[in-house]
Motif scaffolding. Structure first.
Motif, PDB file in Angstrom:
ATOM      1  N   ASN A  29       1.789   7.058   1.002  1.00 37.59           N
ATOM      2  CA  ASN A  29       0.699   6.186   1.404  1.00 37.59           C
ATOM      3  C   ASN A  29      -0.380   6.238   0.323  1.00 37.59           C
ATOM      4  N   ARG A  56      -7.016  -2.238   4.657  1.00 34.75           N
ATOM      5  CA  ARG A  56      -6.459  -1.002   4.122  1.00 34.75           C
ATOM      6  C   ARG A  56      -6.378   0.092   5.177  1.00 34.75           C
ATOM      7  N   ASN A  57      -6.325  -0.307   6.436  1.00 35.38           N
ATOM      8  CA  ASN A  57      -6.201   0.682   7.512  1.00 35.38           C
ATOM      9  C   ASN A  57      -4.742   1.074   7.653  1.00 35.38           C
ATOM     10  N   ILE A  58      -4.266   1.894   6.698  1.00 35.36           N
ATOM     11  CA  ILE A  58      -2.856   2.274   6.625  1.00 35.36           C
ATOM     12  C   ILE A  58      -2.712   3.708   7.098  1.00 35.36           C
ATOM     13  N   GLY A  72       0.780  -1.229   0.000  1.00 36.48           N
ATOM     14  CA  GLY A  72       0.000   0.000   0.000  1.00 36.48           C
ATOM     15  C   GLY A  72       0.809   1.276   0.000  1.00 36.48           C
ATOM     16  N   ILE A 106      -1.827  -3.934  -2.519  1.00 39.59           N
ATOM     17  CA  ILE A 106      -2.501  -3.275  -1.408  1.00 39.59           C
ATOM     18  C   ILE A 106      -3.197  -4.357  -0.590  1.00 39.59           C
ATOM     19  N   LYS A 166      -3.343   4.606   0.247  1.00 38.62           N
ATOM     20  CA  LYS A 166      -4.621   4.046   0.675  1.00 38.62           C
ATOM     21  C   LYS A 166      -5.813   4.812   0.105  1.00 38.62           C
ATOM     22  N   ASP A 167      -5.597   6.078  -0.292  1.00 35.15           N
ATOM     23  CA  ASP A 167      -6.708   6.876  -0.788  1.00 35.15           C
ATOM     24  C   ASP A 167      -6.950   6.714  -2.282  1.00 35.15           C
TER      25      ASP A 167
END
Length: 246
Positions: free
Chosen positions: A194, A231-233, A139, A227, A196-197
């Motif tokens: 990061n 997905r709590n990155i 991710g 990823i 994740k978005d």
């Protein structure tokens, strides 16, 4: 950049010539401790009471000589030098002794602003270095980059823009604002982003495209990105100039 050394190293380079000769055997044995073994994601567990390090898609490193993460309860990308240690190893999990660990400046992506990009994010040249420190995994996109650095302490702003291509959410643009620091010498630094978005169309491995303005014109490169399903990155630098990256 936060660096934690857990194994003291003799700095023979600061000694006299005779002392250097006496250190030669030490250097032969310990040179491997001076360079990173891997780029990892440091993942706190149990509210920060313990942590693991994600090495790659299938491998987790479990520290045996540290309990809590030196970076608190933040998930960060980091360089680590480690030695494998024995005991309780299972498939996909390796026990390791951390010799030193060094966090990498990690940022979220930012939105593409179209005609306002130059004013907001700059348009100074930058090079992405194609080596093992440049990698997309877990991710994150971690980049070793190269540009001109002056002799002061000016921070360079590095950003990764999303949503510039409405037909491809995986096409991103790297932007560099040197804040007027355009002279000096070429040097390298590290930064991680990061991802994740990103708009994820499915949870399979994806391919991202990075565009940037190099010293020889426009360039692009593609990376396979994994990823994880979770997905709590959370967002959270060893090249010489990483301390001047913002």
């Amino acid at each position: 950049m936060k660096k934690f050394k857990l194994l003291p190293l003799a700095v023979c380079l600061l000694a006299t010539t005779s002392a250097l000769q006496s250190c030669s055997d030490f250097d032969d044995d310990k040179n491997e401790l001076l360079v990173p073994s891997a780029v990892v994601t440091v993942k706190p567990q149990n509210n920060g009471e313990s942590f693991t390090m994600q090495l790659d898609k299938n491998t987790i490193l479990q520290p045996t000589n540290m309990k809590a993460s030196p970076f608190g309860n933040k998930e960060v990308r980091a360089l680590v030098n480690y030695t494998e240690s024995a005991g309780n190893e299972t498939e996909g999990l390796r026990n390791v002794t951390i010799n030193w660990i060094d966090s990498i400046r990690t940022k979220k992506t930012v939105p593409d602003l179209g005609e306002e990009n130059n004013a907001k994010y700059g348009n100074d040249p930058i090079e992405i270095v194609n080596d093992w420190l440049t990698v997309a995994e877990d991710g994150y996109l971690t980049l070793r980059f190269r540009t001109l650095w002056g002799y002061g302490t000016t921070k360079h702003n590095i950003n990764l823009l999303t949503n510039g291509n409405p037909d491809n959410p995986y096409e991103l643009e790297l932007r560099h604002d040197a804040n007027g620091d355009l002279g000096g010498e070429m040097g390298d630094a590290l930064i991680a982003f990061n991802l994740k978005d990103l708009t994820i169309l499915d949870m399979a491995d994806i391919k991202i495209k990075i565009k940037w303005k190099s010293f020889s014109g426009e360039k692009s490169a593609e990376f396979d990105l994994y990823i994880p399903e979770s997905r709590n990155i959370a967002p959270a630098s060893q090249p010489t100039y990483s301390r001047y990256v913002n």
